[in-house]
Design a protein around this motif. Structure first.
Motif, PDB file in Angstrom:
ATOM      1  N   LEU A 130       0.823  -1.201   0.000  1.00 13.53           N
ATOM      2  CA  LEU A 130       0.000   0.000   0.000  1.00 13.53           C
ATOM      3  C   LEU A 130       0.861   1.257   0.000  1.00 13.53           C
ATOM      4  O   LEU A 130       0.489   2.277  -0.600  1.00 13.53           O
ATOM      5  N   HIS A 131       2.018   1.180   0.663  1.00 14.87           N
ATOM      6  CA  HIS A 131       2.939   2.316   0.649  1.00 14.87           C
ATOM      7  C   HIS A 131       3.458   2.563  -0.760  1.00 14.87           C
ATOM      8  O   HIS A 131       3.634   3.714  -1.185  1.00 14.87           O
ATOM      9  N   ALA A 132       3.712   1.501  -1.519  1.00 15.73           N
ATOM     10  CA  ALA A 132       4.169   1.646  -2.908  1.00 15.73           C
ATOM     11  C   ALA A 132       3.100   2.328  -3.757  1.00 15.73           C
ATOM     12  O   ALA A 132       3.413   3.143  -4.634  1.00 15.73           O
ATOM     13  N   MET A 133       1.825   2.012  -3.520  1.00 13.04           N
ATOM     14  CA  MET A 133       0.755   2.671  -4.271  1.00 13.04           C
ATOM     15  C   MET A 133       0.695   4.157  -3.945  1.00 13.04           C
ATOM     16  O   MET A 133       0.380   4.977  -4.821  1.00 13.04           O
ATOM     17  N   GLN A 134       1.004   4.531  -2.706  1.00 14.34           N
ATOM     18  CA  GLN A 134       1.028   5.936  -2.329  1.00 14.34           C
ATOM     19  C   GLN A 134       2.249   6.653  -2.878  1.00 14.34           C
ATOM     20  O   GLN A 134       2.174   7.805  -3.309  1.00 14.34           O
ATOM     21  N   LEU A 135       3.391   5.953  -2.888  1.00 15.21           N
ATOM     22  CA  LEU A 135       4.654   6.586  -3.262  1.00 15.21           C
ATOM     23  C   LEU A 135       4.787   6.750  -4.771  1.00 15.21           C
ATOM     24  O   LEU A 135       5.405   7.702  -5.246  1.00 15.21           O
ATOM     25  N   TYR A 136       4.185   5.849  -5.544  1.00  9.99           N
ATOM     26  CA  TYR A 136       4.317   5.896  -7.003  1.00  9.99           C
ATOM     27  C   TYR A 136       2.925   5.927  -7.643  1.00  9.99           C
ATOM     28  O   TYR A 136       2.535   4.994  -8.358  1.00  9.99           O
ATOM     29  N   PRO A 137       2.150   6.972  -7.422  1.00 11.86           N
ATOM     30  CA  PRO A 137       0.771   6.984  -7.952  1.00 11.86           C
ATOM     31  C   PRO A 137       0.704   7.108  -9.467  1.00 11.86           C
ATOM     32  O   PRO A 137      -0.303   6.723 -10.072  1.00 11.86           O
ATOM     33  N   THR A 138       1.739   7.621 -10.108  1.00  9.47           N
ATOM     34  CA  THR A 138       1.701   7.838 -11.557  1.00  9.47           C
ATOM     35  C   THR A 138       2.288   6.685 -12.350  1.00  9.47           C
ATOM     36  O   THR A 138       2.238   6.704 -13.580  1.00  9.47           O
ATOM     37  N   ILE A 139       2.861   5.696 -11.687  1.00 12.79           N
ATOM     38  CA  ILE A 139       3.500   4.569 -12.384  1.00 12.79           C
ATOM     39  C   ILE A 139       2.456   3.482 -12.581  1.00 12.79           C
ATOM     40  O   ILE A 139       2.094   2.766 -11.634  1.00 12.79           O
ATOM     41  N   SER A 140       1.964   3.340 -13.804  1.00 17.34           N
ATOM     42  CA  SER A 140       0.866   2.408 -14.064  1.00 17.34           C
ATOM     43  C   SER A 140       1.227   0.943 -13.816  1.00 17.34           C
ATOM     44  O   SER A 140       0.374   0.194 -13.310  1.00 17.34           O
ATOM     45  N   PRO A 141       2.450   0.452 -14.146  1.00 14.13           N
ATOM     46  CA  PRO A 141       2.743  -0.951 -13.832  1.00 14.13           C
ATOM     47  C   PRO A 141       2.662  -1.256 -12.341  1.00 14.13           C
ATOM     48  O   PRO A 141       2.200  -2.337 -11.949  1.00 14.13           O
TER      49      PRO A 141
END
Length: 847
Positions: free
Chosen positions: A649-660
């Motif tokens: 979930l932290h990765a989804m917050q940290l990289y919101p613009t990276i579609s992969p």
């Protein structure tokens, strides 16, 4: 067969039109193109002028026109400029030189495919100059009988045929860049010079080499020649670069015709993949023996090198011992570089070509070449591609990625050499992992009927491959135990990264030495890219439960969790520090998100196993009693697995613009919630729904993100609601649901729906995910399980075209008898006119 218009005919017709009809240069060009288009049955090409100045002698772009987007295939190879303009003269000169280079290379190959190199051989200094800056040489100055001209010809071919070619254009538009490469690609394809370059791959290793015929540095089939081995290595390297520039399609390549031609050339290259694998295997053996033995300079053990006599001749007046050592060191670097280039060429040759992947994996290696080194396992040599990749990964010398270097003032040169070798070795392993990933992934979506497929000869060479072989290739690598090697490499690289970043994931403080920091930053960047490549390779191998359980038994869970933690616990506040390096922070972000994407992709595939996904979601210390019992009866090493959900979930917050990253994260959450209500509750408690909906709102046009996001919503909601109803959720924690009162159950159901409704899930599912054909089914299922009123309407393309857009009418799939011919009457009606006509005809016949 399509009609091909020659450049000479086009120029002659253009000048004739200009003279006979008294046209301006631009008018004559437009008239000539329209004339040939009409003859070819193609709509006229409408050319747009940059301005109204028709001065032929202008040095600017005044006399140029903008070429149309649609050009007949029979004219795509032409130089569509006026021959009297400066730009037209330059383009025609380049075209003439290009054809001359092809002819020069073709003349070096005999009818039997043997390459005859010109003589006399160049000196070492000349070879180095030619290989580093071949564009400075001139065909006129060197002469066609000088070997350096071959290097120059190959170099110029590489420049003209590469994916990003803007030599003939003055802007940076993607279509214009590829417009420069398209004519040369067509000329190259028509000349069949791909087979000439295949023959040049044998300048070092002839097809029927017996390992003892090349110990003197000469080709076994080229008698009487004395070409030095360094020149032959440089020639081979330039040949590899040229082939890579031809077969590689850029991700930003907008010209469909260029992409199609490169795909067809890859199909033609299939016949040479067995030769490429044999050459790749030979250099793997050479690099292995050279790294393990310092005095192996001659032809012993099948390693081709420069003898001591040749080394002494190359440096007159120098000390023999020093000369031999220097030559050996430079040769080792060159051989390692050639190995890396061969791996990159292999990736370009098989990417997007399913027949090429099959040919690479099933390449046959000679039994004698498989026994040249004792470090190689002996198994079926009919899987040569598998054996080559396994050997590179299993070689402990190449896998020595523990590169913590200490700089010494008395041995700076030695440290530089070690660092350079370390980076090259890591690049070799990274390229090997990328090659393995390409072989185990289906990416050939061409169809012969759409014009993007192979020709008949290439299709026959490919064996008529039309289905994916990714699963079969993954099983081939699994049978030889590649997972063990990849996990070992990943563990070593991640441990090195932990030493630098620490347990908190933040890089150590700056010590003030900028030079050392830049060097360490380069090694660190290579390690992070290597870790991402290894994790991606493990992901494509995890195709079934057997392989997943093997990976878990080898300890992949703590490794992938460690990688995910490293990718999200980076220095996030560096930009807030005064005087921080913005470029360095940007590079760190780029490297970290690649590592996060690799880790999330692997976790997503590992979640195909119910037991493993529960441990990844909840951690081994938070499992319920049922999971603990199944874990105790299993042989998997998952007792100390930490929860990966917070880092995900932290990765989804940290990289919101990276579609992969968003796609892999939503897919992982969907897999975790499937048949596991306890996992679904944990995802809701950690704030997963908000991040899922945010990803779907941000990536509105990405069908994969929409599909995985809708699937995650559906799985989370359906499992929790089924658990409340007392249904089988695949877990032991739903037994208490049957004891709840009806009011409590309804309150809980409403709370779950309200939690998603407050986030705007209905709007997202209906108007974003629901309008994509690839995600409409998942959006419908999610809306249905959330309790919203929804219907699924199916329609055909024909109905959509015939529908009335103003009335918002949506067509649907026609049922039998529903749509009929307007002149057809399904009900029989007796016609009085028909009876009268029959009676009249009978009476006339009787008369």
């Amino acid at each position: 067969m399509a009609t091909i218009i020659s450049q000479e005919l086009f120029d002659e017709t253009l000048l004739e039109n200009e003279e006979c009809f008294d046209l301006s240069p631009n008018e004559a060009l437009r008239e000539t193109m329209d004339q040939f288009c009409r003859q070819l049955g193609h709509p006229p090409c409408s050319l747009r002028r940059n301005n109204d100045d028709d001065d032929v002698n202008s040095n600017d772009n005044d006399s140029k026109v903008t070429l149309p987007q649609s050009i007949p295939p029979s004219m795509a190879h032409l130089t569509l400029t006026h021959p009297s303009t400066p730009a037209g003269q330059v383009e025609r000169t380049n075209r003439t030189n290009f054809c001359h280079w092809l002819t020069l290379l073709d003349e070096c190959v005999g009818v039997d495919g043997v390459v005859t190199l010109p003589s006399p051989p160049p000196s070492s200094a000349t070879v180095a100059t030619a290989s580093s800056s071949s564009s400075s040489l001139s065909l006129v100055e060197q002469g066609d009988d000088n070997p350096n001209v071959l290097l120059e010809a190959l170099s110029h071919l590489s420049i003209k045929l590469q994916s990003k070619n803007d030599n003939n254009n003055n802007n940076n538009d993607g279509d214009e860049e590829e417009g420069g490469a398209l004519p040369y690609l067509i000329l190259f394809q028509q000349s069949s010079s791909i087979y000439t370059l295949l023959s040049f791959l044998t300048t070092i290793i002839p097809p029927n080499d017996n390992h003892d015929s090349t110990s003197n540095g000469n080709s076994g089939n080229n008698e009487g020649q004395s070409i030095h081995q360094p020149f032959k290595l440089h020639l081979l390297q330039q040949t590899i670069h040229t082939l890579s520039s031809i077969l590689t399609s850029s991700l930003k390549e907008n010209n469909v015709k260029c992409t199609q031609l490169r795909g067809e050339l890859r199909d033609l290259f299939i016949v040479g993949l067995n030769r490429l694998v044999s050459l790749l295997w030979r250099f793997v053996v050479i690099v292995t023996l050279e790294n393990g033995s310092v005095d192996n300079d001659g032809g012993e053990n099948g390693v081709e090198g420069v003898t001591e006599e040749e080394a002494a001749l190359e440096n007159d007046g120098a000390d023999n011992a020093t000369t031999i050592t220097t030559t050996t060191t430079s040769r080792k670097k060159l051989q390692t570089t050639v190995l890396l280039d061969l791996l990159k060429l292999s990736i370009s040759a098989v990417r997007g070509c399913e027949g090429g992947k099959v040919a690479f994996v099933q390449s046959t290696l000679d039994a004698s070449s498989s026994s040249t080194t004792t470090t190689t396992r002996m198994w079926n040599t009919k899987r040569g591609g598998v054996q080559v990749i396994f050997t590179i990964l299993s070689n402990t010398l190449l896998n020595n990625t523990n590169t913590t270097t200490t700089t010494s003032s008395t041995n700076d040169s030695s440290n530089d050499d070690k660092e350079s070798t370390t980076i090259t070795n890591m690049e070799i392993i990274e390229a090997t992992c990328q090659l393995l990933t390409t072989l185990c992934r289906y990416d050939d979506f061409r169809t012969p009927t759409s014009g993007g497929g192979a020709t008949a000869a290439a299709a026959a060479a490919a064996g008529g491959v039309s289905t994916s072989s990714a699963h079969d290739h993954a099983m081939e690598f699994h049978r030889v135990g590649v997972e063990r090697l990849l996990i070992k490499i990943a563990n070593g690289v991640l441990n090195d990264l932990l030493l630098v970043y620490g347990e908190g994931g933040e890089e150590d403080a700056d010590d003030g030495n900028e030079t050392e920091d830049e060097e360490e930053e380069g090694v660190l960047a290579k390690k992070e890219l290597l870790a991402a490549a290894v994790l991606t390779a493990l992901r494509v191998l995890a195709v079934n439960d057997e392989i997943i359980q093997t990976m878990v038994a080898l300890g992949v869970l703590p490794i992938v969790t460690k990688a995910l933690k490293l990718s999200v616990t980076a220095t996030t506040d560096t930009n807030d520090e005064e005087g921080s390096n913005t470029r360095s922070s940007s590079n760190l972000f780029l490297r970290k998100h690649r590592l996060a994407a690799g880790a999330l992709g692997l976790i997503r595939n590992l979640c195909g196993n119910d037991e493993i996904k529960t441990n990844l979601c909840l951690g081994s210390s938070s499992n319920n009693s049922t999971d603990q019992q199944s874990s105790s009866s299993s042989s998997l090493s998952i007792s100390s697995t930490p929860s990966a959900l917070p880092h995900l979930l932290h990765a989804m917050q940290l990289y919101p613009t990276i579609s992969p990253i968003q796609e892999h994260a939503c897919g992982t959450l969907a897999a975790m919630a499937l048949r596991r209500p306890s996992n679904a509750r944990a995802i809701i408690e950690e704030g997963g729904p908000r991040l899922i909906i945010a990803a779907m709102k941000r990536h509105t046009e990405n069908v994969s993100v929409q599909r995985q996001g809708a699937l995650a919503v559906r799985n989370i909601v359906s499992r929790l609601l089924r658990d409340l109803d007392g249904g089988s959720g695949g877990s032991g924690d739903n037994a208490t649901a049957s004891g709840n009162t009806t009011v409590e159950v309804e309150d809980a159901r409403s709370a779950i729906r309200d939690r998603f409704g407050e986030l705007g899930v209905e709007e997202v599912l209906r108007n974003i995910a629901g309008r994509h054909q690839g995600s409409v089914d998942e959006a419908y299922a999610a809306l249905r399980d959330l309790g919203y009123s929804v219907t699924l309407t199916k329609f055909s393309a024909e109905d959509l075209q015939e529908g009335n857009a103003s009335s918002n009418a949506i067509g649907r799939t026609m049922m039998f008898g529903e749509k009929h011919n307007s002149n057809f009457r399904p009900v029989y009606e007796q016609s009085a006119g028909l009876s009268n006509a029959v009676d009249e005809a009978v009476s006339n016949f009787g008369a």
